[in-house]
Design a protein around this motif. Structure first.
Motif, mmCIF file in Angstrom:
data_model
loop_
_atom_site.group_PDB
_atom_site.id
_atom_site.type_symbol
_atom_site.label_atom_id
_atom_site.label_comp_id
_atom_site.label_asym_id
_atom_site.label_seq_id
_atom_site.Cartn_x
_atom_site.Cartn_y
_atom_site.Cartn_z
ATOM 1 N N LYS A 179 0.802 -1.227 0.000
ATOM 2 C CA LYS A 179 0.000 0.000 0.000
ATOM 3 C C LYS A 179 0.832 1.274 0.000
ATOM 4 O O LYS A 179 0.402 2.298 -0.526
ATOM 5 C CB LYS A 179 -0.931 0.031 1.224
ATOM 6 C CG LYS A 179 -2.030 -0.991 1.180
ATOM 7 C CD LYS A 179 -3.086 -0.570 0.197
ATOM 8 C CE LYS A 179 -4.218 -1.567 0.123
ATOM 9 N NZ LYS A 179 -5.108 -1.284 -1.000
ATOM 10 N N PHE A 180 2.004 1.239 0.633
ATOM 11 C CA PHE A 180 2.800 2.449 0.834
ATOM 12 C C PHE A 180 4.145 2.345 0.132
ATOM 13 O O PHE A 180 4.741 1.265 0.076
ATOM 14 C CB PHE A 180 3.050 2.671 2.335
ATOM 15 C CG PHE A 180 1.820 2.983 3.124
ATOM 16 C CD1 PHE A 180 1.375 4.291 3.265
ATOM 17 C CD2 PHE A 180 1.098 1.963 3.740
ATOM 18 C CE1 PHE A 180 0.238 4.579 4.000
ATOM 19 C CE2 PHE A 180 -0.046 2.241 4.472
ATOM 20 C CZ PHE A 180 -0.487 3.549 4.601
ATOM 21 N N PRO A 181 4.672 3.473 -0.357
ATOM 22 C CA PRO A 181 6.035 3.464 -0.906
ATOM 23 C C PRO A 181 7.041 3.126 0.199
ATOM 24 O O PRO A 181 6.833 3.461 1.367
ATOM 25 C CB PRO A 181 6.251 4.901 -1.395
ATOM 26 C CG PRO A 181 4.904 5.538 -1.428
ATOM 27 C CD PRO A 181 4.032 4.787 -0.465
ATOM 28 N N THR A 182 8.111 2.475 -0.184
ATOM 29 C CA THR A 182 9.096 2.032 0.806
ATOM 30 C C THR A 182 9.706 3.198 1.594
ATOM 31 O O THR A 182 10.100 3.017 2.745
ATOM 32 C CB THR A 182 10.219 1.207 0.165
ATOM 33 O OG1 THR A 182 10.834 1.983 -0.866
ATOM 34 C CG2 THR A 182 9.680 -0.081 -0.419
ATOM 35 N N ASP A 183 9.776 4.396 0.985
ATOM 36 C CA ASP A 183 10.366 5.524 1.719
ATOM 37 C C ASP A 183 9.455 6.063 2.826
ATOM 38 O O ASP A 183 9.857 6.918 3.598
ATOM 39 C CB ASP A 183 10.785 6.640 0.765
ATOM 40 C CG ASP A 183 9.622 7.318 0.062
ATOM 41 O OD1 ASP A 183 8.522 6.730 -0.011
ATOM 42 O OD2 ASP A 183 9.821 8.448 -0.435
ATOM 43 N N GLN A 184 8.240 5.540 2.936
ATOM 44 C CA GLN A 184 7.334 5.931 4.017
ATOM 45 C C GLN A 184 7.330 4.926 5.165
ATOM 46 O O GLN A 184 6.669 5.135 6.171
ATOM 47 C CB GLN A 184 5.893 6.065 3.484
ATOM 48 C CG GLN A 184 5.667 7.307 2.671
ATOM 49 C CD GLN A 184 4.248 7.382 2.143
ATOM 50 O OE1 GLN A 184 4.063 7.602 0.955
ATOM 51 N NE2 GLN A 184 3.253 7.201 2.994
ATOM 52 N N ILE A 185 8.083 3.837 5.023
ATOM 53 C CA ILE A 185 8.090 2.783 6.040
ATOM 54 C C ILE A 185 9.504 2.581 6.549
ATOM 55 O O ILE A 185 10.434 2.409 5.776
ATOM 56 C CB ILE A 185 7.565 1.454 5.460
ATOM 57 C CG1 ILE A 185 6.158 1.635 4.878
ATOM 58 C CG2 ILE A 185 7.570 0.350 6.528
ATOM 59 C CD1 ILE A 185 5.649 0.425 4.113
ATOM 60 N N ARG A 186 9.646 2.576 7.878
ATOM 61 C CA ARG A 186 10.919 2.250 8.507
ATOM 62 C C ARG A 186 10.700 1.040 9.400
ATOM 63 O O ARG A 186 9.750 0.993 10.170
ATOM 64 C CB ARG A 186 11.428 3.415 9.371
ATOM 65 C CG ARG A 186 11.832 4.625 8.575
ATOM 66 C CD ARG A 186 13.157 4.365 7.843
ATOM 67 N NE ARG A 186 13.594 5.549 7.156
ATOM 68 C CZ ARG A 186 13.467 5.736 5.857
ATOM 69 N NH1 ARG A 186 12.902 4.839 5.104
ATOM 70 N NH2 ARG A 186 13.919 6.836 5.307
#
Length: 189
Positions: A179-186
């Protein structure tokens, strides 16, 4: 329905889990930063319910049902005291491992930053069991008995006491990465 992160009444970051991995500490540490406002209620659980009243079962189900937020206006109130802080956040470790939660978060907050904190899944499960025993929420005498009981607990929608299933981190994170781009998940260990 999508909402702008510019709205001060919604979070710009969410700690999605996992339970017994340091989410409470991170919530407290971020709340001490002058540029970050954290919800006063840790574990709002808002995105678990699709704005429907919670109906968890199990020994602590009533507590979770009572203390969780499921109405948007009540969720917004968690962030209403925010003033000049550049970011606002919340921490609900049940978000990791709950079906449909990633999609609900994305529908409301497509630009939100997500933080997942993980630890060795065996140590996490044992810590979770020990905490629930301490608090009187675990009816089984041994961890092995609780593991055997887990399929029944999942069918009955227990609020807690699910140890093995919560440790399949890759499976749970997959929904967020879809659902989310990888740069929004840590993801932190």
């Amino acid at each position: 329905m999508s909402y702008s992160l510019g709205e001060k009444s919604l979070p710009s970051l969410i700690i999605i889990g996992a339970p017994r991995c340091g989410t409470t500490s991170l919530h407290a540490y971020l709340g001490q930063h002058p540029d970050v406002y954290m919800s006063p209620l840790k574990e709002t659980n808002f995105f678990l319910f699709d704005q429907k009243k919670p109906a968890f079962a199990g020994p602590d189900g009533e507590n979770i049902n009572r203390d969780s937020i499921y109405r948007l206006e009540d969720y917004r109130k968690q962030f209403a005291p925010r003033t000049t802080e550049k970011a606002a956040g919340e921490a609900s470790p049940r978000y990791l491992g709950s079906t449909g939660t990633a999609a609900r978060i994305h529908a409301f907050l497509p630009d939100v930053k997500l933080i997942a904190i993980l630890r060795n899944p065996v140590k996490r499960a044992l810590s979770h069991f020990a905490m629930r025993k301490r608090d009187g929420w675990e009816p089984c005498e041994t961890f092995e008995q609780a593991m055997t009981d887990e399929p029944k607990r999942l069918r009955e929608n227990w609020a807690g006491g699910v140890y093995l299933q919560r440790g399949f981190y890759a499976h749970h994170l997959q929904a967020y990465f879809e659902k989310f781009p990888t740069d929004q998940i840590r993801v932190y260990l």
